[in-house]
Design a protein around this motif. Structure first.
Motif, PDB file in Angstrom:
ATOM      1  N   LEU A   1       0.815  -1.158   0.086  1.00 57.13           N
ATOM      2  CA  LEU A   1       0.027  -0.049  -0.001  1.00 57.13           C
ATOM      3  C   LEU A   1       1.005   1.270  -0.072  1.00 57.13           C
ATOM      4  CD1 LEU A   1      -3.004  -0.892   2.634  1.00 57.13           C
ATOM      5  CD2 LEU A   1      -3.169  -1.223   0.082  1.00 57.13           C
ATOM      6  N   GLY A   2       2.113   1.126   0.015  1.00 54.00           N
ATOM      7  CA  GLY A   2       3.013   2.653   0.063  1.00 54.00           C
ATOM      8  C   GLY A   2       3.571   2.728   1.501  1.00 54.00           C
ATOM      9  N   GLN A   3       4.619   3.345   1.429  1.00 53.23           N
ATOM     10  CA  GLN A   3       5.179   3.656   2.756  1.00 53.23           C
ATOM     11  C   GLN A   3       4.495   4.227   3.836  1.00 53.23           C
ATOM     12  OE1 GLN A   3       7.868   1.450   2.623  1.00 53.23           O
ATOM     13  NE2 GLN A   3       8.588   2.954   3.839  1.00 53.23           N
ATOM     14  N   HIS A   4       3.518   5.456   3.337  1.00 58.24           N
ATOM     15  CA  HIS A   4       2.745   6.244   4.312  1.00 58.24           C
ATOM     16  C   HIS A   4       1.665   5.791   4.675  1.00 58.24           C
ATOM     17  CE1 HIS A   4       6.431   9.085   3.666  1.00 58.24           C
ATOM     18  NE2 HIS A   4       6.125   8.968   2.167  1.00 58.24           N
ATOM     19  N   TYR A   5       1.197   4.739   4.396  1.00 54.12           N
ATOM     20  CA  TYR A   5       0.218   4.148   4.793  1.00 54.12           C
ATOM     21  C   TYR A   5       0.132   3.486   6.105  1.00 54.12           C
ATOM     22  CZ  TYR A   5      -4.870   2.162   4.256  1.00 54.12           C
ATOM     23  OH  TYR A   5      -5.915   1.828   4.428  1.00 54.12           O
ATOM     24  N   ALA A   6      -0.668   3.968   7.283  1.00 50.69           N
ATOM     25  CA  ALA A   6      -0.405   3.648   8.610  1.00 50.69           C
ATOM     26  C   ALA A   6      -1.994   2.948   8.942  1.00 50.69           C
ATOM     27  CB  ALA A   6       0.060   4.317   9.609  1.00 50.69           C
ATOM     28  N   LEU A   7      -1.610   1.551   9.425  1.00 52.42           N
ATOM     29  CA  LEU A   7      -2.911   1.022  10.253  1.00 52.42           C
ATOM     30  C   LEU A   7      -2.829   1.131  11.637  1.00 52.42           C
ATOM     31  CD1 LEU A   7      -4.000  -1.717   7.667  1.00 52.42           C
ATOM     32  CD2 LEU A   7      -5.090   0.151   8.264  1.00 52.42           C
ATOM     33  N   GLU A   8      -3.894   1.217  12.149  1.00 51.00           N
ATOM     34  CA  GLU A   8      -3.687   1.232  13.904  1.00 51.00           C
ATOM     35  C   GLU A   8      -3.905  -0.260  14.208  1.00 51.00           C
ATOM     36  OE1 GLU A   8      -3.335   3.570  16.294  1.00 51.00           O
ATOM     37  OE2 GLU A   8      -3.029   5.246  14.364  1.00 51.00           O
ATOM     38  N   ARG A   9      -3.192  -0.480  15.167  1.00 50.48           N
ATOM     39  CA  ARG A   9      -3.289  -1.885  15.904  1.00 50.48           C
ATOM     40  C   ARG A   9      -4.756  -2.473  16.173  1.00 50.48           C
ATOM     41  NH1 ARG A   9       0.269  -5.495  18.534  1.00 50.48           N
ATOM     42  NH2 ARG A   9      -0.716  -6.332  20.181  1.00 50.48           N
ATOM     43  N   ASN A  10      -5.486  -1.609  16.526  1.00 48.50           N
ATOM     44  CA  ASN A  10      -6.749  -1.949  17.034  1.00 48.50           C
ATOM     45  C   ASN A  10      -7.532  -2.233  15.868  1.00 48.50           C
ATOM     46  OD1 ASN A  10      -6.276  -1.442  19.808  1.00 48.50           O
ATOM     47  ND2 ASN A  10      -6.959   0.628  19.813  1.00 48.50           N
ATOM     48  N   THR A  11      -7.408  -1.487  14.972  1.00 56.59           N
ATOM     49  CA  THR A  11      -8.259  -1.678  13.472  1.00 56.59           C
ATOM     50  C   THR A  11      -7.945  -2.884  12.884  1.00 56.59           C
ATOM     51  OG1 THR A  11      -8.067   0.623  13.032  1.00 56.59           O
ATOM     52  CG2 THR A  11      -8.635  -0.827  11.093  1.00 56.59           C
ATOM     53  N   ILE A  12      -6.450  -3.596  13.115  1.00 54.56           N
ATOM     54  CA  ILE A  12      -6.128  -4.677  12.414  1.00 54.56           C
ATOM     55  C   ILE A  12      -6.816  -6.008  13.220  1.00 54.56           C
ATOM     56  CG2 ILE A  12      -4.189  -6.412  12.075  1.00 54.56           C
ATOM     57  CD1 ILE A  12      -2.632  -3.845  11.480  1.00 54.56           C
ATOM     58  N   ILE A  13      -6.779  -5.608  14.704  1.00 58.07           N
ATOM     59  CA  ILE A  13      -7.261  -6.725  15.569  1.00 58.07           C
ATOM     60  C   ILE A  13      -8.843  -6.826  15.435  1.00 58.07           C
ATOM     61  CG2 ILE A  13      -7.545  -7.248  17.970  1.00 58.07           C
ATOM     62  CD1 ILE A  13      -4.701  -6.083  18.286  1.00 58.07           C
ATOM     63  N   ALA A  14      -9.518  -5.841  15.445  1.00 61.36           N
ATOM     64  CA  ALA A  14     -11.018  -5.759  15.347  1.00 61.36           C
ATOM     65  C   ALA A  14     -11.536  -6.215  13.890  1.00 61.36           C
ATOM     66  CB  ALA A  14     -11.511  -4.194  15.445  1.00 61.36           C
ATOM     67  N   THR A  15     -10.928  -6.064  12.807  1.00 57.80           N
ATOM     68  CA  THR A  15     -10.911  -6.502  11.690  1.00 57.80           C
ATOM     69  C   THR A  15     -10.832  -8.153  11.674  1.00 57.80           C
ATOM     70  OG1 THR A  15     -10.302  -4.588  10.563  1.00 57.80           O
ATOM     71  CG2 THR A  15     -10.498  -6.458   9.061  1.00 57.80           C
ATOM     72  N   TYR A  16      -9.625  -8.497  12.196  1.00 60.47           N
ATOM     73  CA  TYR A  16      -9.390  -9.875  12.416  1.00 60.47           C
ATOM     74  C   TYR A  16     -10.388 -10.836  13.092  1.00 60.47           C
ATOM     75  CZ  TYR A  16      -7.048 -14.224  13.492  1.00 60.47           C
ATOM     76  OH  TYR A  16      -6.753 -15.403  13.694  1.00 60.47           O
ATOM     77  N   GLN A  17     -10.762 -10.321  14.161  1.00 53.93           N
ATOM     78  CA  GLN A  17     -11.794 -10.780  15.201  1.00 53.93           C
ATOM     79  C   GLN A  17     -13.325 -10.766  14.308  1.00 53.93           C
ATOM     80  OE1 GLN A  17     -11.735  -8.252  18.740  1.00 53.93           O
ATOM     81  NE2 GLN A  17     -10.008  -9.773  19.601  1.00 53.93           N
ATOM     82  N   GLU A  18     -13.508  -9.712  13.656  1.00 51.40           N
ATOM     83  CA  GLU A  18     -14.835  -9.744  12.878  1.00 51.40           C
ATOM     84  C   GLU A  18     -14.915 -10.936  11.987  1.00 51.40           C
ATOM     85  OE1 GLU A  18     -18.610  -8.402  11.729  1.00 51.40           O
ATOM     86  OE2 GLU A  18     -17.371  -7.659  13.357  1.00 51.40           O
ATOM     87  N   PHE A  19     -13.605 -10.956  11.158  1.00 49.16           N
ATOM     88  CA  PHE A  19     -13.647 -12.100  10.300  1.00 49.16           C
ATOM     89  C   PHE A  19     -13.691 -13.306  10.981  1.00 49.16           C
ATOM     90  CE2 PHE A  19     -11.235 -15.124   7.465  1.00 49.16           C
ATOM     91  CZ  PHE A  19     -12.009 -14.951   6.229  1.00 49.16           C
TER      92      PHE A  19
END
Length: 123
Positions: free
Chosen positions: A13-31
Motif C-alpha cells: 500500500l505504500g510507505q506512508h500508509y499506517a494502520l492502527e493496531r486496534n483496527t487490524i485486531i478488530a477486523t481480524y476478530q470480525e472475520f
C-alpha cells in the motif's frame, strides 16, 4: 498476527500508509466470528422516499414524458426524492442540449488561416 500484517502492508500500500493496531485486531476478530468483514445491518429509519414502489412510479412517469415537478405533484413525492431516485436508482442525469454552429466546408480554410495568424503573432 499484528506484526505479520504490518510487515506486508507497506510493500503493498505504500510507505506512508499506517494502520492502527486496534483496527487490524478488530477486523481480524470480525472475520473470525462472522466469516466476513462486511458491515452489519443497522437499525434505523427505513427509506420512505426511495422505496421500490416509488422508484417504479417515477420510472413510469418519466416514460410518459412528465417533468420532475409534474411527477412530484402527481405522485405526492418531494422533488428532492424524485431527483435522488432518478440519479441513484434509475441512473438518469440532467442533460442540457447545447446548440452549436455547424461547420461548413469553407469554414475550415478560415480556421486554418486564423490559427496560422495566431501562431505567428505569439512566436
Amino acid at each position: 498476527m499484528y506484526n505479520d500484517v504490518t510487515e506486508t502492508i507497506p510493500g503493498s500500500l505504500g510507505q506512508h500508509y499506517a494502520l492502527e493496531r486496534n483496527t487490524i485486531i478488530a477486523t481480524y476478530q470480525e472475520f473470525m466470528e462472522t466469516g466476513s468483514i462486511n458491515d452489519k445491518l443497522r437499525s434505523g429509519r427505513p427509506r420512505s422516499g426511495r422505496s421500490e414502489e416509488n422508484v417504479e412510479s417515477v420510472r413510469e412517469a418519466f416514460v410518459q414524458g412528465k417533468s420532475i415537478l409534474q411527477a412530484a405533484v402527481e405522485l405526492n413525492i418531494s422533488v428532492t426524492s424524485i431527483q435522488l431516485i432518478l440519479q441513484r436508482d434509475l441512473k438518469l442525469y440532467p442533460y442540457k442540449i447545447q446548440v452549436v454552429q455547424k461547420l461548413e466546408p469553407q469554414d475550415y480554410d478560415c480556421r486554418e488561416e486564423m490559427c496560422e495568424t495566431l501562431l505567428h503573432h505569439y512566436e
